[in-house]
Design an enzyme around this catalytic site. Structure first.
Site, PDB file in Angstrom:
ATOM      1  N   GLU A  41      23.692-141.290  -8.334  1.00 39.75           N
ATOM      2  CA  GLU A  41      22.619-140.180  -7.984  1.00 39.75           C
ATOM      3  C   GLU A  41      23.147-138.813  -8.608  1.00 39.75           C
ATOM      4  O   GLU A  41      24.132-138.460  -8.675  1.00 39.75           O
ATOM      5  CB  GLU A  41      22.472-139.954  -6.537  1.00 39.75           C
ATOM      6  N   LYS A 107      13.670-140.233  -4.188  1.00 37.18           N
ATOM      7  CA  LYS A 107      14.417-140.521  -3.011  1.00 37.18           C
ATOM      8  C   LYS A 107      13.461-140.437  -1.978  1.00 37.18           C
ATOM      9  O   LYS A 107      12.762-139.076  -1.596  1.00 37.18           O
ATOM     10  CB  LYS A 107      15.651-139.686  -3.074  1.00 37.18           C
ATOM     11  N   CYS A 143      20.821-143.410  -2.513  1.00 39.62           N
ATOM     12  CA  CYS A 143      21.773-142.991  -1.329  1.00 39.62           C
ATOM     13  C   CYS A 143      21.263-143.293   0.028  1.00 39.62           C
ATOM     14  O   CYS A 143      21.330-144.333   0.488  1.00 39.62           O
ATOM     15  CB  CYS A 143      21.978-141.604  -1.870  1.00 39.62           C
ATOM     16  N   VAL A 285      56.979-129.042   6.060  1.00 41.39           N
ATOM     17  CA  VAL A 285      56.460-130.071   5.630  1.00 41.39           C
ATOM     18  C   VAL A 285      55.074-130.022   4.918  1.00 41.39           C
ATOM     19  O   VAL A 285      54.599-130.644   4.069  1.00 41.39           O
ATOM     20  CB  VAL A 285      56.253-130.966   6.749  1.00 41.39           C
ATOM     21  N   ASN A 363      53.336-111.317  11.111  1.00 46.43           N
ATOM     22  CA  ASN A 363      52.134-111.451   9.781  1.00 46.43           C
ATOM     23  C   ASN A 363      52.430-110.559   8.779  1.00 46.43           C
ATOM     24  O   ASN A 363      52.162-111.012   7.644  1.00 46.43           O
ATOM     25  CB  ASN A 363      50.858-111.089  10.563  1.00 46.43           C
TER      26      ASN A 363
END
Length: 530
Positions: A41, A107, A143, A285, A363
């Site tokens: 598409e 479409k 789609c 992490v 901060n």
């Protein structure tokens, strides 16, 4: 008859470049004996061009690209592109063969939810398109058309013997299974085999995972392209059905998310012309996972990691960060921020006189780090990747102009619990994240003995509430009825609401769920609804 599906990675607006990619695939398809080449598409323009679709000269450029494709002889092309006819614009697929336009499909169903905004740009089509190739009648869908009964039924009524579906279907978790299930419904209803071609690659917040496929008349997958790569998938139509051909292995759920994040980083950096990526390491992490993704996306030579310790940074954070960058071989610097922090606090002391220490000072440390990263970015050109996750974005556990400062938020749609799963999955492919980074309690290290759980519910609880409220659209009352503590639910919902102004200023990041903070999430900042 042989059909070729051109699964490829376009660049939005690069009509000349995308045209050349289509021509290259067409020549490969002809060399492989294909009679028809089907593109995704809006393959000519990339998906989605957004407000480029409001500019007249954009359509003139599209017409030039289509004219160039029209010059190719020897294969039938089904090209996804936008078209303006009079005062109306359509999401179209045009069938080209040997200098002739055999037909154009518009479409029918225009999605206007989640990340889709097609009603802003397009008029829905009203008629099926069926064209004949090698004596076989092929129906064209685009789609969203395959997610409802009517367009496929209309193609069948018009004589289609097989369905070709052009797609720009963005990734989210479990999306491949959802696509194939919906396509299988259309096969069962019509009795027609179906070929489904999807885009590949990243475009701003969206990631397209490819994974094109074909279903035979029984609804079984008879051809499967790989995910996250360009590929020409060949499908043979024999005696009224598609026959079995290539069956690429698809990644599992965790691997697919990781590859989506890698694709998002690679294409955002590459398509926008940045020479590489820059990020701040903390020994935690989130930054470790972001670094791993950046290296897998770009290569170690294009990634620069910076550790910016303060007096609250644990020795093990420095040790683990040094360990990880040594394993990966990326450029690495350490810049101590405490002397700068002291200069700031001295300058602010008269204004802060008599006031207690609070999050302001925390901060400030984050904002010094953000300033340093942006200075390095300005000087060297590398894009800053932010490292905050979706759990933090939900609750506002992040600092404007601090850890939110940057150009691309890699983990913006990744819950903290999923961060751990992705780290463990990546280490199974090669141990690059030191184990202690994964196992130690998470901390922002902005005050003595700080952990995330001082300020937030446990992440398994927080993420479960977030998933239900943000991604599942459940109310607080419904989540409480599911067994979650009322205090936790109301706290998370309150934090979500009061931090909308922060999220509105966050960088874009790759979408991996059905409800990401970005195109999916459009809540008013000024809002008193409870």
């Amino acid at each position: 008859m042989r059909i070729a599906l051109a699964q490829f990675n376009p660049v939005v607006g690069d009509i000349a470049g995308n045209t050349q990619k289509i021509l290259d695939f067409a020549r490969q398809a002809m060399a492989a004996g294909a009679d028809v080449l089907v593109t995704p598409e809006l393959a000519l323009t990339g998906y989605s061009p957004e407000d480029l679709l409001l500019r007249d000269h954009f359509y003139r450029a599209c017409s030039q690209g289509m004219d160039e494709l029209l010059e190719l002889d020897g294969i039938t092309l089904v090209i996804g592109h936008p078209v303006r006819l009079g005062n109306e614009t359509f999401n179209a697929a045009t069938v080209l063969r040997d200098g002739n336009r055999l037909g154009q499909y518009h479409k029918m169903l225009l999605p206007n939810d989640e990340v889709f905004d097609e009603c802003r740009y397009f008029t829905p089509g009203a008629a099926p398109l069926v064209f004949e190739q090698n004596g076989v009648k092929l129906g064209v869908l685009i789609c969203e058309d395959v997610w409802s009964v009517e367009p496929a039924a209309e193609a069948q009524d018009a004589g289609a013997e097989a369905l070709l579906v052009l797609n720009a279907s963005p990734f989210h978790r479990n999306k491949v299974a959802a696509r194939q299930e919906m396509a299988r419904y259309r096969v069962q209803e019509t009795g027609l085999p179906l070929a489904y071609v999807n885009l590949n690659g990243g475009q701003d917040e969206l990631v397209f995972d490819g994974a094109s496929f074909a279903l035979d008349r029984d609804g079984a997958v008879c051809a499967q392209a790989a995910a996250y790569c360009d590929e020409l998938l060949l499908i043979d139509y024999i005696d009224g059905d598609f026959v079995s051909s290539r069956h690429a292995a698809l990644p599992d759920a965790t691997a697919s998310v990781y590859q989506a994040l890698v694709t998002g980083v690679r294409d955002y950096i590459g398509k926008n012309g940045f020479p590489g990526a820059l990020l701040g390491l903390s020994g935690g992490v989130d930054s470790a996972l972001t670094l791993a993704i950046a290296v897998d996306a770009l290569g170690a030579d294009k990634v620069h990691a910076v550790m910016m310790p303060s007096r609250y940074t644990a020795d093990i954070s420095l040790t683990d960060s040094r360990d990880m960058v040594a394993r990966l071989g990326v450029k690495y610097d350490e810049i101590a921020i405490w002397p700068m922090y002291e200069r700031f606090t001295e300058a602010l002391a008269p204004s802060f006189a008599g006031l207690p220490l609070d999050a302001t000072e925390e901060n400030l440390q984050a904002r010094i780090r953000g300033t340093l990263l942006m200075a390095l970015s300005n000087k060297g050109g590398k894009l800053v990747l932010t490292t905050g996750n979706k759990s933090e974005m939900t609750t506002g556990y992040c600092t404007l102009y601090g850890d939110m400062a940057g150009g691309f938020a890699v983990l913006k749609d990744v819950a903290k619990t999923l961060v751990y799963q992705l780290c463990e999955w990546r280490n199974l492919q090669g141990a690059i994240i030191p184990e202690r980074i994964i196992t130690r309690p998470p901390s922002a290290e902005l005050r003595p003995d700080q952990t995330d759980q001082d300020s937030l519910p446990p992440y398994d609880v927080l993420d479960a509430i977030m998933q239900r409220y943000v991604e599942g659209n459940l109310s607080a009352a419904e989540i409480i009825a599911d067994g979650y503590a009322e205090a936790d639910v109301l706290r998370v919902v309150r934090l979500l609401k009061i931090n909308e102004y922060k999220r509105r200023q966050a960088p874009v990041g790759p979408r991996i769920t059905r409800r990401a903070f970005g195109k999916d999430w459009r809540y008013p900042i000024t809002n008193r609804f409870s």
